[in-house]
Design a protein around this motif. Structure first.
Motif, short mmCIF file in Angstrom:
data_model
loop_
_atom_site.label_atom_id
_atom_site.label_comp_id
_atom_site.label_asym_id
_atom_site.label_seq_id
_atom_site.Cartn_x
_atom_site.Cartn_y
_atom_site.Cartn_z
N GLU A 1 8.52 6.55 -32.21
CA GLU A 1 9.71 7.41 -32.32
C GLU A 1 9.35 8.87 -32.05
OE1 GLU A 1 11.66 7.52 -36.17
OE2 GLU A 1 11.58 5.33 -36.29
N THR B 1 8.58 13.37 -41.95
CA THR B 1 8.76 11.97 -42.32
C THR B 1 7.56 11.50 -43.14
OG1 THR B 1 9.79 11.67 -40.16
CG2 THR B 1 9.36 9.68 -41.45
N ASP C 1 6.11 1.97 -35.58
CA ASP C 1 7.46 2.39 -35.18
C ASP C 1 7.61 3.90 -35.20
OD1 ASP C 1 8.12 -0.23 -34.97
OD2 ASP C 1 9.32 -0.33 -36.82
N LEU C 2 7.15 4.49 -36.28
CA LEU C 2 7.33 5.92 -36.46
C LEU C 2 6.56 6.72 -35.40
CD1 LEU C 2 8.46 8.24 -38.09
CD2 LEU C 2 6.51 8.06 -39.61
N ALA D 1 5.69 -0.14 -39.92
CA ALA D 1 6.43 1.10 -40.14
C ALA D 1 5.72 2.27 -39.47
CB ALA D 1 6.57 1.36 -41.64
N ARG E 1 2.22 0.64 -44.39
CA ARG E 1 2.61 -0.61 -43.75
C ARG E 1 2.50 -0.44 -42.25
NH1 ARG E 1 7.86 -2.18 -47.41
NH2 ARG E 1 7.01 -1.11 -49.23
N VAL F 1 5.99 7.78 -44.64
CA VAL F 1 6.14 6.33 -44.75
C VAL F 1 4.97 5.78 -45.55
CG1 VAL F 1 7.46 5.95 -42.63
CG2 VAL F 1 4.98 5.93 -42.54
#
Lengths: 411, 411
Positions: free
Chosen positions: A58, A43, A54-55, A51, A48, A45
């Protein structure tokens, strides 16, 4: 045995907007696959905070290991430590040793550390610091949920050096890994389809996986064996594959062997003989010197742009025959006192080099203690391919000489 | 206006294991950024049905657009259509036109279509087919949750051709786009933290985003303006940022301008003057010649490994003073008939170059038509960093001379 699950995570606006190619992810994936991890996801990103938070959360619920690159710099868009702090509720704390390291980096350059760099010594509580001896940004590692996170700088050279020095040994201890055995046949001068054709005559057991990695003139053939594959049978298969390919194979090794490229193999032979080499390169345009520079056996190089340059530097005229032309260059190199001289002699101009459909005939000349040797090849492709090919074929002439391969032509 | 959010998704074991570099994601991201999308995430997963289904559902709740590559082939590990069908509850249906296209592809090659390829004509109900005139695998697009998904083959040439022909025009109609304006300040010789510090004095409106891209000695400062930002105010901000950084700025441009690196900028100045340059490089070890080779203004280079080499090639002794040493090199270069000569003079041995903690004092010398100019700098870091820095600072001396910057020292 179930392999531990790993994910790769890259941070940076320059990655998600496509401004730079994320080469780190592919590199790390190969390393982790070879170590025995099961890579399930990459992933990337941007810079930010939400973001990132969150990642991280996860991933902490999905993977056993996450390798993260980028976002450790001193500027306002470097948010990794802050995101980790928020994602896992770990306050940021100043690491005095890290601060001293960042400061000393600037001191060595004769400068004072700018205030913004202090940020690079802030880590989430409970982190293990990963020293960066190759740049300013230290990394760190910590447990977040069920996942071990390893944070490294995004600069590829720093990331790779830290992986080799600190991270790889730690992963081997920390995880129960049973890596498949990878054997790599390093070849030069044959394309992927020629390799495939030669290997068609070798019958492989179904559990052995054959792969290729094309990298221009140097191509790798990869044989992946299960961890429990019998040793003698493995040796036999590798030998049969190498025989089928022939003397284009210049080295056989496992994936973990660094420096298995042609330049390194030749360099080790030269170092073992305590010999030195001087270079005259034309078509390869500085690429050959770049691969030699920094090595104790490198004696110096002259980089010539085209035929007109051969005339300027060596008084070589287009009507000179090859023997006469080579003699001048070899004598000149010998004056500088090197044991070997390696030269590319070719008649061409800049347009021919740039023309993708144009070819250049290059004479590769090696002056050694017992004579002068030659190999002549037609080089094609765009300018980058011509340069890489000329570089590889120069090394290959020297390799064939040093490894005493048959079929060398005396000049 | 809020930009529509886009994600990029790549499918394939060869991507997650690092066997191939996923160049599609970077390419698509640049295209979408230029169109005015806000790219928030790239994800790559292997060929596993559950992972694909999960990811498609995740993305459908986050993004307005998702561009997907890979997994459209005929083999058992090509799972995209099946995953979409499961993720959004849309049964697979045979598309007769797609089947005819796949069949005709084989007919053109004089072969019968293998049965497995029939799979490539199965699409989830409600899909719009995207014809592939460049290979076998047709693509498709559909709405899944709040997101438009576009599925393309993983072969870069087919993907790019389909994007240009069908997808880009459709995106322009379907979304309300107004691309942001990116201005890039290219700088040399200042680190990221020094740039940040100098820019702290420039007050930016909150809607202007400041970013950095560190690439060793050449660093970029990026200013991203909303599409509607007033032109005169934009110019004013760019000017104030450039003034704050000072003469380390060597070029200002938009993101789409290729060749905005220092070597290209200097090369254009030399080409405009129809001048030629000859090079003597030490610390940069062939890197400087590599950057010049193939250019019409490149006259040749000598690559010297260390101080002993300076003695061998130019008879330069360690006790020679800088003026005397430089004079020899400059005279020698002039003999070859170049307009400029650019040299690095330094006293060091190989160990010093390799020592990550060691520094080398390098004198950069430019012999020009109106005199000889000098810049002296301490160079630090591992060998790669030393080489890149020496390369950039050589070009920078020439750049300052050609751009008539103040503060050059005559030798």
């Amino acid at each position: 045995m179930q392999r531990p699950v790993a994910e790769i995570f890259s941070q940076g606006d320059e990655v998600v907007t496509g401004e730079i190619m994320d080469t780190n992810s592919a590199w790390l994936s190969r390393e982790l696959t070879d170590l025995g991890f099961d890579i399930t996801r990459h992933t990337a990103v941007g810079d930010r905070l939400e973001a990132l938070v969150d990642l991280l959360r996860e991933i902490s619920g999905r993977a056993d290991l996450c390798m993260c690159t980028g976002g450790l710099g001193p500027t306002c868009d470097d948010l990794t430590a802050e995101a980790v702090s928020l994602a896992f509720g770990l306050p940021l704390e100043l690491d005095a040793d890290a601060l001293a390291q960042v400061e000393s980096y600037f001191t060595r350059l004769g400068r004072t550390m700018p205030e913004v760099n202090k940020k690079q010594a802030l880590f989430p509580r409970g982190s293990e610091r990963l020293d960066n001896l190759w740049g300013t940004a230290p990394g760190f590692a910590l447990q977040g949920g069920g996942c071990r996170f390893v944070f490294m700088p995004g600069v590829p050279s720093e990331m790779k050096a830290m992986f080799r020095r600190w991270i790889e040994p730690d992963l081997r201890c920390r995880f129960r890994l049973s890596p498949a055995r990878l054997v790599v046949l390093n070849t030069v001068g044959l394309g992927e389809s020629s390799l495939q054709e030669r290997l068609n005559q070798v019958v492989l057991p179904s559990e052995v996986k054959l792969g290729f990695r094309a990298a221009g003139p140097e191509n790798q053939v990869k044989l992946l064996f299960p961890a429990t594959f019998p040793e003698t049978e493995l040796d036999d298969i590798v030998k049969r594959a190498a025989d089928a390919i022939g003397d284009a194979v210049f080295a056989i090794g496992g994936s973990e062997e660094p420096d298995s490229d042609l330049a390194s193999v030749v360099g080790r032979e030269l170092a073992a003989r305590r010999s030195t080499i001087s270079i005259v390169e034309t078509v390869s345009g500085g690429k050959l010197a770049s691969r030699c520079a920094g090595q104790p056996w490198f004696h110096g190089a002259v980089v010539i742009p085209d035929s007109a340059g051969l005339h300027r530097y060596f008084g070589m005229a287009p009507w000179d025959d090859l023997v006469r032309a080579s003699t001048r260059i070899v004598l000149d190199s010998r004056e500088q006192g090197a044991d070997y001289a390696l030269a590319q002699i070719a008649h061409y101009d800049g347009d021919q080099l740039h023309d993708e459909a144009g070819t250049v005939e290059v004479h590769f000349i090696l002056s050694a203690l017992d004579g002068v040797w030659r190999q002549t090849r037609l080089i094609a492709g765009d300018i980058e391919r011509k340069r890489s090919t000329a570089t590889a074929l120069s090394f290959d002439l020297l390799r064939r000489y040093l490894q005493k391969k048959p079929g060398l032509h005396a000049l």
